[in-house]
Design an enzyme around this catalytic site. Sequence first.
Site, PDB file in Angstrom:
ATOM      1  N   THR A  45      -4.615  11.043   0.015  1.00  0.00           N
ATOM      2  CA  THR A  45      -5.908  11.132   0.694  1.00  0.00           C
ATOM      3  C   THR A  45      -5.833  12.156   1.817  1.00  0.00           C
ATOM      4  O   THR A  45      -4.761  12.545   2.261  1.00  0.00           O
ATOM      5  CB  THR A  45      -6.325   9.782   1.312  1.00  0.00           C
ATOM      6  N   HIS A  98       0.784  -1.226   0.000  1.00  0.00           N
ATOM      7  CA  HIS A  98       0.000   0.000   0.000  1.00  0.00           C
ATOM      8  C   HIS A  98       0.821   1.285   0.000  1.00  0.00           C
ATOM      9  O   HIS A  98       0.265   2.375  -0.098  1.00  0.00           O
ATOM     10  CB  HIS A  98      -0.884  -0.049   1.252  1.00  0.00           C
TER      11      HIS A  98
END
Length: 831
Positions: A518, A374
Amino acid sequence: MPVRTFTMPKSLNESLANQQPPNTDTDRTSLNGVKDAYSPSEREPLAESGPKEKPGITYAAQDKLPKLPIPELEDTCRKYQAVLAPLQNQREQDDTAAAVRDFLKADGPELQVRLKKYATGKTSYIEQFWYDSYLNFDNSVVLNLNPFFLLEDDPTPARNNQVTRAASLVISALSFVRAVRKEELPPDTLRGTPLCMYQYSRLFSTARIPTESGCQIAQDSGARHIVVLCKGQFYWFDVMDDKSDIIMTEKDMALNLQVIVDDAETTPIQEAAKGALGVLSTENRKIWAGLRDVLTRDAESNNAECLSIVDSALFILCLDYTEPKNGAELCGNMLCGTSEVVKGVQIGTCTNRWYDKMQIIVCKNGSAGINFEHTGVDGHTVLRMASDVYTDTILRFAKSINGQAPSLWTSTSPDPSKRDPNSFGEVSTTPHKLEWDMLPELSTALRFAETRLADLIQQNEFEILEFAGYGKNFITSMGFSPDAFVQMAFQAAYYGLYGRVENTYEPAMTKVFLHGRTESIRVATLESMDFVKTFWADNSPQNKVDALKKAAQKHTALTKECAKGLGQDRHLYALYCVWQRAVDEEGAEAASSNGYSSPVDGPSSEAGMSSQQGPSISPSPPRSPRAKNNDTSRSPSKSAPHKPSLQAIPSLFSDPGYDRINNTILSTSNCGNPALRHFGFGPSSADGFGIGYIIKDESISICISSKHRQTKRFVASLEAYFLEVKRLLRSVKKGESTGRSRVRESEEERKKRGKGKVIKGETQGSEAAPAVGVEEVTEEEDEELGGYGFFDAGMLLQALKASQEEKEKPSEKAAGHARRAIGKKLRVSEY
């Protein structure tokens, strides 16, 4: 054995440190000259070495993207207090307010100046710190960092067996690789606005490489082979040529995979498990770094060559020998594998993984999913890949029936079966088995790693909810944002179980900015707290719906702010990192050779999932670290000097509230797409839940993980809430609205005309009348909601599911319940 040497490129940190972006901030209306500020390799990360016939489209908008804005310090502090308000009592709120006042008078302004100075000449003020937070995470990436996607079954049942499904997925994945490398992949957009495509350059042939001083992301942009894991044994073969064209047909791929499965079967699984070195990738990162040194230190051993083959592969294909019995087991298998010990030997699928790379996992029955590293990519990026791969498998099948069927790709590889064999170059399409030299140190380390992994797996549990009562269509018809509606469901269900509101994280995508990742949406608000208390108290349906409406509207407003990069979490974390850097400088401590490295004493073994977890993916990022020096912390004071020594931790970061917002109890992420059946990740804290959810047109899929909390009861509470809130919305609808289509209203006027018996049925949620006082929400307005966004898969239809659930769920029974007949005619339910 043919071996390709894996040349380690510069680390991600070095690449970021050497970037030469513009010297001044730009906004969205003043972007001239941005293109010249980046090197060709940055503008086209995966460009071919030879001349290009025409400019690629994938990265065409990169030089026009604005930089992530640095919020105003006062706004961030105000939002910080706002997100803590529902989580604190009055005394705690007063303490936080005092800490904020002290911060604004003392350290805050100076840190803001330092941050702006640091950000000058960088693509993003948060990017380096973001990568550091991931790469310096020492604990196992399993259940802490890596999320998973569970794909829907192949719509053609004949292809839902392991080898044929795996071959189909690999060919489609290679088509995606080709589109990225040739820069033919159309860029992502959000309502016409281009999104940053940089993450696609980090999607394939990358590996998380552990070192003693933290991990690095390494990449071989010329890789052309894949690695296949079967029963813990490693195989590889080439799948592309030097021009990134696919050199194998799907039939050839299936033949190779069948050969690998047959070969793996010849070794008893308990014997193979003793050499399943993929388990080492689940270890503590520093231990794993030491073991990699063991693998590479002996010049006469082929372990180093084997390791380079794995590290440089385009991706890993895991062929599992098991068939999970239900959805929850499938989700667990995709996230962390299964743990099964027979005669003292671990033979579960947890031994059939390599967690430092992207993995496509295919079970014996053809069920398939993706587990991905990730650090360099968010779920939004992997979602696009998964969607395109799934769509391509459908379109290729359609093309086998009708040659005029459309293709997803701008161009395709020449048919390998019709190419001149000499045109492939030096490739090896025959599978090769990697044979590791199992040194005594490795055998011992593997045993210890497997034991720790088994503990970790058994410390977590998974439950799923496949709610079929309604989905996005019904929710929007009631005037709600689907994401906000489902988030309030989590708040209400949790409050109903535990009687309190807890810190909740959801990632909002910021890819409208250059190298955007994000921002954190803190879901718990004063409005959501008022709603859950109103919902569980003895109040009228109208009051409950009104409170739900206010809470959902607040959530939507927060999401839109965060999508603009105007949240508080990332800004505060960057300020903390700048403070830590200043402390290092004042203490005359040399900066690390690969740039700033944030402390890693904050995260515990349970902390971790990012985003998105992000979507997160994900899941909240590794927790913001905190200094552990009690002598340097100080209580808020109005008389603090304007420029104190930065050796003292700033008041805001020593405020207990800062610890509280960095300890996520409900880590959530929305990743919606018809190609996925489920999406999920591990909990980010020992007493928390990890919640991945997908809002489809007529259903809602939720996967929940926890360290053996009331997970099953939480799922049951969610299902009960969804049914109850539908009843509430129905009870407050306009009295004059029937919720029926014009055709059925016309039918009512012709009561006794016609012959035959009228058949009852449910009308679709999209026909339902809006609730009192709420406005219709268009799908476009909800596109930016949730951390991973939504992609229209176009030709994907839920009707393509190959199989239906054998048991009807309670929610399905409720949805199918109709009123009894009145006279000769049966009434039609409003929803």
